[in-house]
Design an enzyme around this catalytic site. Structure first.
Site, PDB file in Angstrom:
ATOM      1  N   CYS A 141       0.836  -1.198   0.000  1.00 25.43           N
ATOM      2  CA  CYS A 141       0.000   0.000   0.000  1.00 25.43           C
ATOM      3  C   CYS A 141       0.873   1.251   0.000  1.00 25.43           C
ATOM      4  O   CYS A 141       1.503   1.563  -0.993  1.00 25.43           O
ATOM      5  CB  CYS A 141      -0.973  -0.045   1.171  1.00 25.43           C
ATOM      6  SG  CYS A 141      -2.346   1.128   1.030  1.00 25.43           S
ATOM      7  N   HIS A 183      -3.380  -5.744   1.200  1.00 23.97           N
ATOM      8  CA  HIS A 183      -2.641  -5.974   2.447  1.00 23.97           C
ATOM      9  C   HIS A 183      -2.542  -7.453   2.811  1.00 23.97           C
ATOM     10  O   HIS A 183      -3.376  -7.968   3.567  1.00 23.97           O
ATOM     11  CB  HIS A 183      -3.333  -5.229   3.585  1.00 23.97           C
ATOM     12  CG  HIS A 183      -3.174  -3.747   3.522  1.00 23.97           C
ATOM     13  ND1 HIS A 183      -2.228  -3.058   4.247  1.00 23.97           N
ATOM     14  CD2 HIS A 183      -3.850  -2.812   2.802  1.00 23.97           C
ATOM     15  CE1 HIS A 183      -2.321  -1.766   3.994  1.00 23.97           C
ATOM     16  NE2 HIS A 183      -3.303  -1.586   3.125  1.00 23.97           N
ATOM     17  N   GLU A 187      -0.573  -8.747   4.906  1.00 25.27           N
ATOM     18  CA  GLU A 187      -0.284  -8.892   6.344  1.00 25.27           C
ATOM     19  C   GLU A 187      -1.547  -8.970   7.192  1.00 25.27           C
ATOM     20  O   GLU A 187      -1.485  -9.357   8.371  1.00 25.27           O
ATOM     21  CB  GLU A 187       0.610  -7.735   6.826  1.00 25.27           C
ATOM     22  CG  GLU A 187      -0.088  -6.419   7.099  1.00 25.27           C
ATOM     23  CD  GLU A 187      -0.385  -5.605   5.861  1.00 25.27           C
ATOM     24  OE1 GLU A 187      -0.739  -4.420   5.994  1.00 25.27           O
ATOM     25  OE2 GLU A 187      -0.283  -6.148   4.735  1.00 25.27           O
TER      26      GLU A 187
END
Length: 241
Positions: free
Chosen positions: A85, A204, A206
């Site tokens: 991002c 994302h 993560e």
């Protein structure tokens, strides 16, 4: 193995990235934007957020942070570097990756679970995926539209350097943007450099590394939520290869 995660003023997802590194099996190392060395890490993650408030342009100020001089040198020397991002925006600003990120075409912030198709499994960050595999990870951005000139776009396509592409299957979003959430050229969600050690993507991974807490697969009946973990296990595999 030690994987560093850089925190800039305004970074939001550094702790999530550190946690993802730990779950993948590596030692997470917190790096600060003012650091002048990389603490003997073997890979670096630039996480998401709004570094320096996204003043001027998203990622435009972060590129001048002292730690980025070391990151750029390490990346040019072959160290795996991932930008997520805002981190993707920083990589574009440093010219480690081509193109640029601009405001979403619908001029709105978007947050949703986003299907992605894996286009390139030969990078340091994608080897644990299958070619054309569709994964689902969270997406949240307002400056997520990937653009480039036609020559660069053709080069990326011809050289297979599009790593992730937005896929159909999102359950909500602005009208007309059901598949491509922000108007990115060629549905591009992530790209790599020519060497394959530097990767940037807008969604994302993560946030999708632990069962029960990430996006579920529609109709599957159970929450898996681990589609993003392969990004972090891939780089560990590449470091021992």
């Amino acid at each position: 193995m030690r994987v560093g995660v850089v925190t800039f003023p305004g970074t939001l997802d550094d702790r999530d990235a550190l946690r993802a590194v730990r779950i993948a099996g590596a030692e997470p190392v917190a790096l600060w934007h003012g650091d002048d060395e990389l603490a003997d890490v073997q890979a670096v993650v630039l996480p998401g957020g709004f570094s320096y408030g996204d003043y001027l342009r998203a990622g435009a100020i972060s590129r001048f942070a002292p730690v980025m001089e070391k990151v750029v040198d390490a990346a040019n020397g072959g160290m795996p570097v991932l930008g997520i991002c805002n981190g993707f925006q920083v990589l574009c600003e440093t010219h480690l990756l081509p193109g640029a990120m601009i405001k979403n075409a619908h001029r709105s912030f978007i947050c949703r679970d986003q299907p992605l198709r894996v286009e390139n499994t030969r990078t340091a960050w994608t080897s644990d995926y299958q070619q054309d595999q569709v994964i689902r990870v969270p997406l949240k951005n307002q400056d997520g539209q990937y653009v480039s000139d036609e020559r660069t776009l053709s080069q990326l396509e011809d050289e297979g350097r599009v790593v992730f592409r937005y896929a159909a299957g999102a359950t909500h979003g602005p009208a007309g943007f059901e598949s491509n959430p922000n108007g990115s050229r060629n549905d591009i969600a992530g790209v790599t450099n020519a060497a394959g050690n530097v990767v940037g993507l807008m969604p994302h991974p993560e946030h999708a590394v632990e069962a029960g807490f990430g996006p579920d697969e529609p109709g599957a009946g159970t929450r898996t939520g681990t589609d993003g973990l392969g990004v972090f296990t891939s780089v560990l595999r590449s470091l021992v290869a």
